[in-house]
Enzyme design. Structure first.
Site, mmCIF file in Angstrom:
data_model
loop_
_atom_site.group_PDB
_atom_site.id
_atom_site.type_symbol
_atom_site.label_atom_id
_atom_site.label_comp_id
_atom_site.label_asym_id
_atom_site.label_seq_id
_atom_site.Cartn_x
_atom_site.Cartn_y
_atom_site.Cartn_z
ATOM 1 N N HIS A 14 83.211 52.937 -1.828
ATOM 2 C CA HIS A 14 83.671 53.683 -0.638
ATOM 3 C C HIS A 14 83.405 52.813 0.582
ATOM 4 O O HIS A 14 82.265 52.673 1.019
ATOM 5 C CB HIS A 14 82.922 55.017 -0.515
ATOM 6 C CG HIS A 14 83.367 55.840 0.662
ATOM 7 N ND1 HIS A 14 83.689 57.171 0.539
ATOM 8 C CD2 HIS A 14 83.546 55.548 1.970
ATOM 9 C CE1 HIS A 14 84.053 57.643 1.713
ATOM 10 N NE2 HIS A 14 83.958 56.673 2.614
ATOM 11 N N HIS A 16 84.966 51.328 4.545
ATOM 12 C CA HIS A 16 85.927 51.295 5.663
ATOM 13 C C HIS A 16 86.014 49.860 6.162
ATOM 14 O O HIS A 16 85.042 49.330 6.707
ATOM 15 C CB HIS A 16 85.463 52.208 6.796
ATOM 16 C CG HIS A 16 85.402 53.639 6.397
ATOM 17 N ND1 HIS A 16 86.473 54.499 6.507
ATOM 18 C CD2 HIS A 16 84.399 54.362 5.835
ATOM 19 C CE1 HIS A 16 86.139 55.692 6.052
ATOM 20 N NE2 HIS A 16 84.890 55.638 5.633
ATOM 21 N N LEU A 17 87.180 49.251 5.979
ATOM 22 C CA LEU A 17 87.366 47.870 6.451
ATOM 23 C C LEU A 17 88.104 47.811 7.783
ATOM 24 O O LEU A 17 88.119 46.769 8.434
ATOM 25 C CB LEU A 17 88.149 47.057 5.418
ATOM 26 C CG LEU A 17 87.365 46.486 4.239
ATOM 27 C CD1 LEU A 17 88.302 45.755 3.287
ATOM 28 C CD2 LEU A 17 86.238 45.559 4.703
ATOM 29 N N ARG A 18 88.764 48.933 8.152
ATOM 30 C CA ARG A 18 89.567 48.955 9.396
ATOM 31 C C ARG A 18 90.724 47.958 9.312
ATOM 32 O O ARG A 18 91.156 47.580 8.253
ATOM 33 C CB ARG A 18 88.703 48.686 10.641
ATOM 34 C CG ARG A 18 87.375 49.435 10.691
ATOM 35 C CD ARG A 18 87.509 50.919 10.765
ATOM 36 N NE ARG A 18 86.229 51.558 11.063
ATOM 37 C CZ ARG A 18 85.909 52.799 10.735
ATOM 38 N NH1 ARG A 18 86.764 53.564 10.069
ATOM 39 N NH2 ARG A 18 84.749 53.310 11.060
ATOM 40 N N ASN A 42 91.805 55.721 6.129
ATOM 41 C CA ASN A 42 91.879 56.474 7.393
ATOM 42 C C ASN A 42 92.102 55.560 8.601
ATOM 43 O O ASN A 42 91.350 55.558 9.563
ATOM 44 C CB ASN A 42 90.631 57.358 7.596
ATOM 45 C CG ASN A 42 89.331 56.570 7.691
ATOM 46 O OD1 ASN A 42 89.215 55.470 7.159
ATOM 47 N ND2 ASN A 42 88.350 57.126 8.375
ATOM 48 N N HIS A 137 86.263 63.984 0.624
ATOM 49 C CA HIS A 137 85.308 64.196 1.726
ATOM 50 C C HIS A 137 84.971 65.678 1.704
ATOM 51 O O HIS A 137 85.761 66.511 2.139
ATOM 52 C CB HIS A 137 85.910 63.786 3.081
ATOM 53 C CG HIS A 137 84.930 63.923 4.203
ATOM 54 N ND1 HIS A 137 84.385 62.845 4.866
ATOM 55 C CD2 HIS A 137 84.349 65.023 4.753
ATOM 56 C CE1 HIS A 137 83.523 63.279 5.782
ATOM 57 N NE2 HIS A 137 83.488 64.598 5.730
ATOM 58 N N LEU A 220 79.052 61.042 9.216
ATOM 59 C CA LEU A 220 79.505 62.281 8.575
ATOM 60 C C LEU A 220 79.742 62.035 7.096
ATOM 61 O O LEU A 220 80.364 61.023 6.758
ATOM 62 C CB LEU A 220 80.794 62.791 9.239
ATOM 63 C CG LEU A 220 80.580 63.355 10.649
ATOM 64 C CD1 LEU A 220 81.905 63.602 11.329
ATOM 65 C CD2 LEU A 220 79.751 64.636 10.593
ATOM 66 N N ASP A 248 80.080 53.750 2.260
ATOM 67 C CA ASP A 248 80.672 54.385 3.436
ATOM 68 C C ASP A 248 80.348 53.566 4.684
ATOM 69 O O ASP A 248 80.220 54.117 5.774
ATOM 70 C CB ASP A 248 80.207 55.835 3.601
ATOM 71 C CG ASP A 248 81.109 56.619 4.553
ATOM 72 O OD1 ASP A 248 82.221 56.165 4.846
ATOM 73 O OD2 ASP A 248 80.673 57.698 5.024
ATOM 74 N N HIS A 252 81.938 50.884 13.829
ATOM 75 C CA HIS A 252 82.493 51.215 15.155
ATOM 76 C C HIS A 252 81.784 50.290 16.125
ATOM 77 O O HIS A 252 80.575 50.046 15.959
ATOM 78 C CB HIS A 252 82.174 52.663 15.548
ATOM 79 C CG HIS A 252 82.816 53.706 14.689
ATOM 80 N ND1 HIS A 252 84.088 54.177 14.919
ATOM 81 C CD2 HIS A 252 82.365 54.368 13.611
ATOM 82 C CE1 HIS A 252 84.394 55.089 14.016
ATOM 83 N NE2 HIS A 252 83.367 55.231 13.192
ATOM 84 N N ALA A 264 81.165 58.720 14.554
ATOM 85 C CA ALA A 264 80.356 58.852 13.336
ATOM 86 C C ALA A 264 80.529 57.617 12.466
ATOM 87 O O ALA A 264 81.660 57.179 12.235
ATOM 88 C CB ALA A 264 80.785 60.094 12.564
HETATM 89 O O1 DOR Z 1 80.554 58.642 9.335
HETATM 90 C C1 DOR Z 1 81.699 58.525 8.933
HETATM 91 N N1 DOR Z 1 82.512 57.555 9.402
HETATM 92 N N2 DOR Z 1 82.162 59.396 8.033
HETATM 93 C C2 DOR Z 1 83.439 59.412 7.651
HETATM 94 O O2 DOR Z 1 83.781 60.239 6.842
HETATM 95 C C3 DOR Z 1 84.418 58.483 8.256
HETATM 96 C C4 DOR Z 1 83.768 57.288 8.774
HETATM 97 C C5 DOR Z 1 84.653 56.469 9.689
HETATM 98 O O3 DOR Z 1 85.809 56.218 9.332
HETATM 99 O O4 DOR Z 1 84.190 56.041 10.738
HETATM 100 ZN ZN ZN Z 2 83.972 57.175 4.608
#
Ligand code: DOR
Ligand code: ZN
Length: 345
Positions: A14, A16-18, A42, A137, A220, A248, A252, A264
């Site tokens: 899981h 997030h690479l953006r 996302n 989620h 989150l 996860d 940011h 988050a």
């Molecule tokens: O903390 C989080 N950040 N929870 C998520 O479900 C999404 C993620 C994000 O994309 O920043």
């Molecule tokens: Zn996530």
């Protein structure tokens, strides 16, 4: 005391690479240690169609650091308009390994997610037929439900009814944060698993709120009480097949986290393996780290474990950067609050 530990190379189930500059800055942080990762969809706009997943995979591959061998495992973002045929074709071709369910409004860039779960029932049925995992989620978004209860309520109100209505649907409960999540995943049989993040093994809600608000510990689902963190620790270090690593890791820039309405996400890609080794050592479970980080995930996703290995060595406190620079600004690396002694060779 053990001073060296060799395991199959880990994967991140899981991540997030953006995109764009952030993607380029973040990729090396993951490819240094991980062979594969389930890539969260996302983005803005989200990765909804197979064509968008192909384009995103190409952008990731183009941005790979030189010499890196890394396989991005792509996902589609489920919406109420998702085309089951497009999804099934993307799964059959090997392009996607899973579909991600965000309840609308649950988290970052989830506005296009699902409001009415009945509307996606035909897609769930198709996914059960073809064996495509659903990454969930698991938080309700009902304003009347306290944020610390949203995961437990989601299991009762949404997840359990969906699973009963769709036998054979393979589900990954993403980033579980509660004892209820642990118990439900453990009892769910071979079609159910759960990812656990690095940071939820380390922090509880006091870490976020006591002595001043700590925006870099806010994510989150939000970290819960200590008893829940201990349940997650017991699950992760048990070696049970239902539990595996999904960091996860969610970068940011600091300016977006350190403000009146901060984003988050905890960014853990850089030091996750050192943190995990420390955690598993604290719990006398170093022998289970391989199951958690390298074996249980591929087994659930029906993929082979990696042939390559990773060695961690115990020694003086490990140096890792406080932040990763990006052209949009720095991204703070997760601080577990104690020194780390395990260095990835
Ligand atoms: O903390 C989080 N950040 N929870 C998520 O479900 C999404 C993620 C994000 O994309 O920043
Ligand atoms: Zn996530």
């Amino acid at each position: 005391m053990t001073h060296s530990l060799t395991l199959r190379r880990p994967d991140d189930w899981h991540l997030h690479l953006r995109d764009g500059a952030m993607l380029r800055a973040m990729l090396p942080e993951t490819t240094r240690h991980f062979s594969r990762a389930i890539i969260m969809p996302n983005l803005v706009p989200p990765v909804v169609t197979a064509a968008q997943a192909v384009a995103y995979r190409d952008r990731i591959l183009t941005a790979l650091p030189e010499g890196a061998t890394f396989e991005p495992l792509m996902t589609l973002y489920l919406t109420e308009e998702t085309d089951a045929n497009d999804l099934a074709a993307a799964h059959a071709s090997g392009l996607i390994k899973a579909v991600k369910l965000y309840p609308a409004g649950a988290t970052t860039n989830s506005a296009s997610g699902v409001k009415d779960f009945d509307k996606v029932r035909p897609v769930f049925e198709r996914m059960a037929e073809i064996g495509c995992p659903l990454c969930v989620h698991g938080e309700v978004t009902d304003a009347n439900v306290d944020i610390f209860d949203r995961e437990a309520v989601f299991i009762d109100r949404v997840l359990d009814p969906v699973r009963r209505a769709t036998p054979g649907l393979r589900v990954v409960m993403e980033h579980i944060t509660t004892a209820q999540g642990v118990d439900y995943a453990r009892a769910g049989g071979p079609d159910l698993a759960a990812t656990i993040t690095t940071h939820h093994l380390v922090i509880n809600r006091n870490h976020i709120l006591v002595g001043g608000i700590k925006p870099h510990y806010y994510c989150l689902p939000v970290a819960k009480r200590e008893e829940h963190r201990l349940a997650l620790r017991a699950a992760a270090t048990s070696g049970h097949r239902a539990f595996f690593l999904g960091t996860d890791s969610a970068p940011h820039v600091d300016a977006a986290k350190e403000q009146a309405c901060g984003c988050a996400g905890c960014f853990t890609a850089t030091n996750t393996m050192s943190v995990l080794a420390e955690v598993f050592e604290q719990d006398g479970a170093l022998d289970q780290l391989e199951a958690f980080a390298s074996l249980n995930g591929p087994a659930f996703y029906r993929l082979p474990a990696n042939d390559a290995t990773m060695t961690l060595t115990r020694g003086a406190p490990v140096d890792y950067p406080a932040y990763i620079a990006t052209s949009d600004g720095p991204v703070t690396v997760f601080d577990p609050g104690y020194p780390l002694h395990w260095q990835v060779d």
